[in-house]
Design an enzyme around this catalytic site. Structure first.
Site, PDB file in Angstrom:
ATOM      1  N   GLN A 184       0.825  -1.207   0.000  1.00  0.00           N
ATOM      2  CA  GLN A 184       0.000   0.000   0.000  1.00  0.00           C
ATOM      3  C   GLN A 184       0.864   1.265   0.000  1.00  0.00           C
ATOM      4  OE1 GLN A 184      -3.209   0.687  -0.342  1.00  0.00           O
ATOM      5  NE2 GLN A 184      -3.803  -1.451  -0.616  1.00  0.00           N
ATOM      6  N   SER A 185       1.972   1.206  -0.700  1.00  0.00           N
ATOM      7  CA  SER A 185       2.896   2.335  -0.740  1.00  0.00           C
ATOM      8  C   SER A 185       2.265   3.567  -1.375  1.00  0.00           C
ATOM      9  CB  SER A 185       4.150   1.935  -1.529  1.00  0.00           C
ATOM     10  OG  SER A 185       4.925   3.067  -1.847  1.00  0.00           O
ATOM     11  N   ASN A 186       2.242   4.673  -0.629  1.00  0.00           N
ATOM     12  CA  ASN A 186       1.789   5.945  -1.192  1.00  0.00           C
ATOM     13  C   ASN A 186       2.750   6.424  -2.273  1.00  0.00           C
ATOM     14  OD1 ASN A 186      -0.438   6.262   0.670  1.00  0.00           O
ATOM     15  ND2 ASN A 186       1.074   6.783   2.224  1.00  0.00           N
ATOM     16  N   CYS A 226       4.601   4.618  -4.289  1.00  0.00           N
ATOM     17  CA  CYS A 226       4.435   3.858  -5.532  1.00  0.00           C
ATOM     18  C   CYS A 226       3.217   4.342  -6.305  1.00  0.00           C
ATOM     19  CB  CYS A 226       4.335   2.363  -5.234  1.00  0.00           C
ATOM     20  SG  CYS A 226       5.919   1.612  -4.766  1.00  0.00           S
TER      21      CYS A 226
END
Length: 437
Positions: free
Chosen positions: A155-157, A159
């Site tokens: 859930q990388s912001n 990325c």
């Protein structure tokens, strides 16, 4: 198609009012066109309407709009001795982001907390990542890249922001996302950041947390880079969180923005402290170096949400050494541990805090970064009120709202404020069914 005369001219931002869209299948515009017509990333088969006079097209030195434009970068005077200085920047965010007082409950006597709303920076609810990408993608375009590689958690912001920004500039995006061993062979779904990433066509490679830890982020991105090179692509690699020395300029520039805001109708407000979450190090490196060089006279505090303070002191040192800043990280930033159960993992108390702050102030914090940092700040203020009494604090809200979508099951018991509306049987009804205005 866009005329060759325009494509061969100096960098230009074409206003949307003179662009029409060919309804045929979108074609891909690669290479040098990124720096020449940034706006065409919305419309790969864009054409100039014949009825519009060429005189209405802005000259290269007079862009109609700054958004999505590549432009030369001039650093603040106090940062001019940092080296290297970026040559260009892409305008990807909506800046300056607002600053306003944050009416938090139970503050120490005389303490005022203000909020820097980097959660409003645009880029599909991105937050702080936009500032770094403005510099990183300018370099990618300058190097002739046709695709971007980056890496992070499932859930990388960062990325998600990279996937969106890359598509703005007609660059393909390849994401390496860390997930659990049990889920690495399954469709990752469309929750939160994944929905946006997959909507904009990012290529997703999943890796288990165990393999990520044993191989390492640098080696993993290099494996994908070599694969793409062998296919004739021109990849540009962005590290975790966009946190390298070039990305650090994003928050050096943010310090200049804060200075300018304080100089415009602030009523003489000065900040004693600046507080921010730390997940990869680039944001706090830029804030700390910028605050130190600019004479802003605020103490920078970082609450790390993964690893530990010693790791981040060393990592930030590497970033500021890469800018030849000539200062020790331990002298310009105070880093405290706020990771709790671990990265992207939350206690019930942390999530309850996020809910209570939203209910009390209207500010929605994300559970991975700003939520933990604000929780750590408020806990420290409660335990050591004398340390904070009478101080003016600026808290940087770094965004990440979409991270809440993965926490819906944990949050559900905290937000039970719903009911079916009770309409007494004596109220007149109309015959039929359906919506009535």
């Amino acid at each position: 198609m866009i005329s060759s005369r325009l494509l061969n001219s100096a960098p230009l931002c074409v206003p949307s009012s003179i662009i029409s869209v060919n309804n045929n299948k979108f074609s891909s515009v690669k290479g040098s066109r990124h720096s020449q017509i940034a706006h065409s990333s919305y419309y790969p088969t864009a054409t100039i309407k014949s009825q519009v006079s060429m005189d209405s097209i802005p000259k290269a030195h007079e862009p109609a709009f700054e958004f999505l434009c590549k432009k030369p970068y001039t650093p603040p005077s106090w940062a001019a001795n940092l080296n290297p200085v970026p040559s260009h920047i892409f305008s990807l965010g909506h800046f300056p982001t607002p600053i306003h007082q944050w009416n938090l409950p139970n503050l120490p006597k005389g303490t005022e907390v203000y909020l820097k709303r980097d959660d409003l920076s645009g880029m599909q609810l991105s937050g702080n990542k936009v500032r770094k990408l403005e510099f990183l993608l300018a370099e990618a375009v300058a190097q002739g890249a046709d695709c971007i590689i980056t890496i992070g958690g499932i859930q990388s912001n960062h990325c998600r922001a990279t996937a969106v920004a890359a598509k703005y500039l007609n660059l393909d995006c390849y994401l390496i996302l860390r997930t659990s061993k049990a889920l690495v062979d399954k469709d990752p779904g469309l929750t939160g950041n994944l929905l946006v990433e997959r909507l904009v066509g990012a290529h997703v490679d999943l890796i288990s947390k165990e393999e990520y830890a044993s191989v390492g982020a640098v080696a993993l991105t290099n494996i994908l880079k070599q694969k793409l090179l062998s296919e004739g692509r021109k990849p540009y690699v962005i590290p975790v969180g966009g946190s390298n020395s070039l990305g650090t300029w994003g928050y050096v520039e943010a310090v200049r923005e804060i200075q300018q805001q304080l100089g415009k109708g602030s009523g003489g407000i000065t900040f004693d402290d600046i507080i921010v979450a730390c997940g990869s190090g680039g944001t706090i490196a830029g804030l700390a170096v910028g605050t130190w060089l600019s004479g802003l006279a605020a103490k920078v505090h970082a609450y790390c949400v993964c690893d530990d303070p010693d790791y981040f002191y060393d990592y930030v040192q590497g970033l500021i050494d890469g800018l030849q800043a000539g200062v020790s990280s331990r002298d310009i930033v105070n880093i405290q541990n706020a990771k709790g159960l671990g990265y992207a993992m939350n206690t019930a108390e942390e999530l309850n805090f996020v809910q209570e702050i939203a209910k009390a102030t209207g500010i929605v914090l994300d559970p991975v970064y700003s939520g933990k940092a604000a929780y750590g700040m408020m806990r420290d203020m409660a335990e050591n009120p004398g340390k904070w009494e009478g101080r003016k604090v600026l808290f940087i809200h770094t965004g990440g709202l979409l991270g809440l979508y993965e926490k819906t099951e944990q949050m559900a018991p905290l937000v039970g404020n719903w009911r079916r509306m009770d309409v007494h049987e004596s109220i007149p009804r109309k015959e039929g069914t359906g919506f009535q205005r």
